[in-house]
Scaffold this active site. Structure first.
Site, PDB file in Angstrom:
ATOM      1  CB  SER A 141     -94.094 -39.853  44.627  1.00  0.00           C
ATOM      2  OG  SER A 141     -93.743 -39.352  45.904  1.00  0.00           O
ATOM      3  CE1 TYR A 154     -93.063 -34.781  42.364  1.00  0.00           C
ATOM      4  CE2 TYR A 154     -93.723 -35.818  44.424  1.00  0.00           C
ATOM      5  CZ  TYR A 154     -92.925 -35.792  43.302  1.00  0.00           C
ATOM      6  OH  TYR A 154     -91.994 -36.794  43.110  1.00  0.00           O
ATOM      7  CE  LYS A 158     -93.921 -37.958  40.525  1.00  0.00           C
ATOM      8  NZ  LYS A 158     -93.187 -38.545  39.387  1.00  0.00           N
TER       9      LYS A 158
HETATM   10  N1  LIG Z   1     -86.252 -37.450  44.851  1.00  0.00           N
HETATM   11  C1  LIG Z   1     -87.345 -37.811  45.497  1.00  0.00           C
HETATM   12  O1  LIG Z   1     -87.494 -37.608  46.722  1.00  0.00           O
HETATM   13  C2  LIG Z   1     -88.459 -38.505  44.764  1.00  0.00           C
HETATM   14  C3  LIG Z   1     -89.440 -39.155  45.532  1.00  0.00           C
HETATM   15  C4  LIG Z   1     -90.483 -39.779  44.876  1.00  0.00           C
HETATM   16  C5  LIG Z   1     -90.541 -39.782  43.493  1.00  0.00           C
HETATM   17  N2  LIG Z   1     -89.586 -39.148  42.774  1.00  0.00           N
HETATM   18  C6  LIG Z   1     -89.721 -39.156  41.307  1.00  0.00           C
HETATM   19  O2  LIG Z   1     -88.620 -39.844  40.743  1.00  0.00           O
HETATM   20  C7  LIG Z   1     -88.354 -39.303  39.439  1.00  0.00           C
HETATM   21  C8  LIG Z   1     -86.901 -38.895  39.359  1.00  0.00           C
HETATM   22  O3  LIG Z   1     -86.682 -37.852  40.286  1.00  0.00           O
HETATM   23  P1  LIG Z   1     -85.227 -37.421  40.783  1.00  0.00           P
HETATM   24  O4  LIG Z   1     -85.318 -37.194  42.229  1.00  0.00           O
HETATM   25  O5  LIG Z   1     -84.235 -38.345  40.224  1.00  0.00           O
HETATM   26  O6  LIG Z   1     -85.124 -35.963  40.105  1.00  0.00           O
HETATM   27  P2  LIG Z   1     -83.983 -35.262  39.253  1.00  0.00           P
HETATM   28  O7  LIG Z   1     -84.361 -33.844  39.204  1.00  0.00           O
HETATM   29  O8  LIG Z   1     -82.637 -35.639  39.783  1.00  0.00           O
HETATM   30  O9  LIG Z   1     -84.145 -35.935  37.803  1.00  0.00           O
HETATM   31  C9  LIG Z   1     -85.252 -35.661  37.010  1.00  0.00           C
HETATM   32  C10 LIG Z   1     -84.796 -35.587  35.568  1.00  0.00           C
HETATM   33  O10 LIG Z   1     -85.950 -35.320  34.760  1.00  0.00           O
HETATM   34  C11 LIG Z   1     -85.567 -34.392  33.776  1.00  0.00           C
HETATM   35  N3  LIG Z   1     -86.732 -33.661  33.268  1.00  0.00           N
HETATM   36  C12 LIG Z   1     -87.433 -32.685  33.896  1.00  0.00           C
HETATM   37  N4  LIG Z   1     -88.390 -32.214  33.093  1.00  0.00           N
HETATM   38  C13 LIG Z   1     -88.307 -32.915  31.934  1.00  0.00           C
HETATM   39  C14 LIG Z   1     -89.025 -32.869  30.711  1.00  0.00           C
HETATM   40  N5  LIG Z   1     -90.030 -31.991  30.503  1.00  0.00           N
HETATM   41  N6  LIG Z   1     -88.675 -33.729  29.738  1.00  0.00           N
HETATM   42  C15 LIG Z   1     -87.656 -34.605  29.917  1.00  0.00           C
HETATM   43  N7  LIG Z   1     -86.929 -34.663  31.044  1.00  0.00           N
HETATM   44  C16 LIG Z   1     -87.257 -33.836  32.044  1.00  0.00           C
HETATM   45  C17 LIG Z   1     -84.570 -33.482  34.450  1.00  0.00           C
HETATM   46  O11 LIG Z   1     -83.766 -32.758  33.515  1.00  0.00           O
HETATM   47  C18 LIG Z   1     -83.776 -34.464  35.292  1.00  0.00           C
HETATM   48  O12 LIG Z   1     -82.660 -34.964  34.588  1.00  0.00           O
HETATM   49  C19 LIG Z   1     -89.328 -38.131  39.261  1.00  0.00           C
HETATM   50  O13 LIG Z   1     -90.449 -38.568  38.540  1.00  0.00           O
HETATM   51  C20 LIG Z   1     -89.707 -37.792  40.684  1.00  0.00           C
HETATM   52  O14 LIG Z   1     -90.948 -37.138  40.751  1.00  0.00           O
HETATM   53  C21 LIG Z   1     -88.537 -38.515  43.380  1.00  0.00           C
END
Ligand SMILES: NC(=O)c1ccc[n+]([C@@H]2O[C@H](COP(=O)([O-])OP(=O)(O)OC[C@H]3O[C@@H](n4cnc5c(N)ncnc54)[C@H](O)[C@@H]3O)[C@@H](O)[C@H]2O)c1
Length: 247
Positions: A141, A154, A158
């Site tokens: 992130s 968080y 990351k």
């Molecule tokens: N959305 C944002 O703004 C953002 C920004 C930077 C980084 N990220 C990172 O990108 C990645 C995807 O995030 P997203 O926004 O698509 O979120 P999201 O919540 O849409 O998807 C995350 C997925 O991970 C799954 N998950 C959660 N805990 C789990 C576990 N213990 N075992 C297996 N699966 C698990 C959830 O069920 C979900 O399907 C994450 O690592 C997040 O931290 C997101």
């Protein structure tokens, strides 16, 4: 540009939602063979059916389940070419001073975001080393580089993902395995469903490109880093962030 992903075996954790889901659709469109792992079985089943993918319930907090996910991919397709670690949790947005280290929120972020990514990397590393090829793409992130108030823990998880990525890249480079991190800015997914359109307009002034991200902005970088064309890129934490932070 031909990414040469057709036929590649791609394992995606968190593949049932958000960035992982759109990455899965991108790989599917490129002709990859997909194994999706997620803790959300209902969403996983429908995404797997949509994409003709193998779906396996996995809780990345448990290293044995991460090993089982990789073994499932090998049982189905004989190898693993690409691992994308997208499973993650956002935690409760609040100041560190307001947080309680004992209430489980810190543990959830550390266990899923950091340990979960490490578990899956560990589970696939020997296989990729033995086949002398492989691509690992970890979702870190922008918060892992710059961090921000109310998401400090968080961001720390990351930052750990970025450090793990850089170190593992050094260890696996001699086997022809690349390890990179993608660092999205704030992206509208189920994880950030609390963001309203009004909030996006307000926050967009910090984004030179004038809007927050969408999963479709992030997935192409994931696919590129997994491709043959990215064979001389490793140990990098690449921001995809609409210009936010410019780190
Ligand atoms: N959305 C944002 O703004 C953002 C920004 C930077 C980084 N990220 C990172 O990108 C990645 C995807 O995030 P997203 O926004 O698509 O979120 P999201 O919540 O849409 O998807 C995350 C997925 O991970 C799954 N998950 C959660 N805990 C789990 C576990 N213990 N075992 C297996 N699966 C698990 C959830 O069920 C979900 O399907 C994450 O690592 C997040 O931290 C997101």
């Amino acid at each position: 540009m031909d990414l040469q992903l057709a036929g590649k075996v791609v394992v995606i954790t968190g593949g049932a939602s958000g960035i992982g889901l759109v990455a899965a659709r991108t790989f599917a469109a490129e002709g990859a063979r997909l194994v999706l792992g997620d803790v959300n079985e209902g969403a996983l089943a429908s995404v797997a059916a949509e994409l003709g993918a193998v779906g396996q319930r996995v809780d990345v907090r448990a290293s044995a389940q991460c090993v089982a996910l990789i073994e499932r991919a090998v049982a189905e397709f004989g190898r693993v070419d690409v691992l994308v670690n997208s499973a993650g949790v956002g935690g409760i947005p609040r100041l560190v001073l307001e947080s309680d280290p004992e209430d489980g929120d810190w543990d959830a972020m550390l266990d899923v975001n950091l340990r979960g990514t490490m578990h899956c990397c560990r589970a696939v590393a020997e296989r990729m080393a033995a086949q002398r090829s492989g691509r690992i793409v970890n979702l870190a992130s922008e918060a892992g580089k710059l961090n921000e108030k109310r998401i400090v823990v968080y961001g720390a998880t990351k930052g750990g993902v970025i450090a793990f990525t850089k170190g593992l890249a050094i260890e696996l480079g001699r086997f022809g395995v690349t390890v990179n991190a993608v660092c999205p800015g704030v992206t509208r997914t189920p994880m950030t469903s609390y963001i309203t359109d009004a909030m996006e307009r307000e926050w967009s002034r910090f984004y030179p490109l004038g809007r927050l991200g969408r999963p479709e902005d992030i997935a192409p970088m994931i696919a590129f880093l997994a491709s043959a064309q990215a064979s001389w890129i490793t140990g990098q934490a690449i921001s995809v962030n609409g210009g936010f932070g410019r780190s």
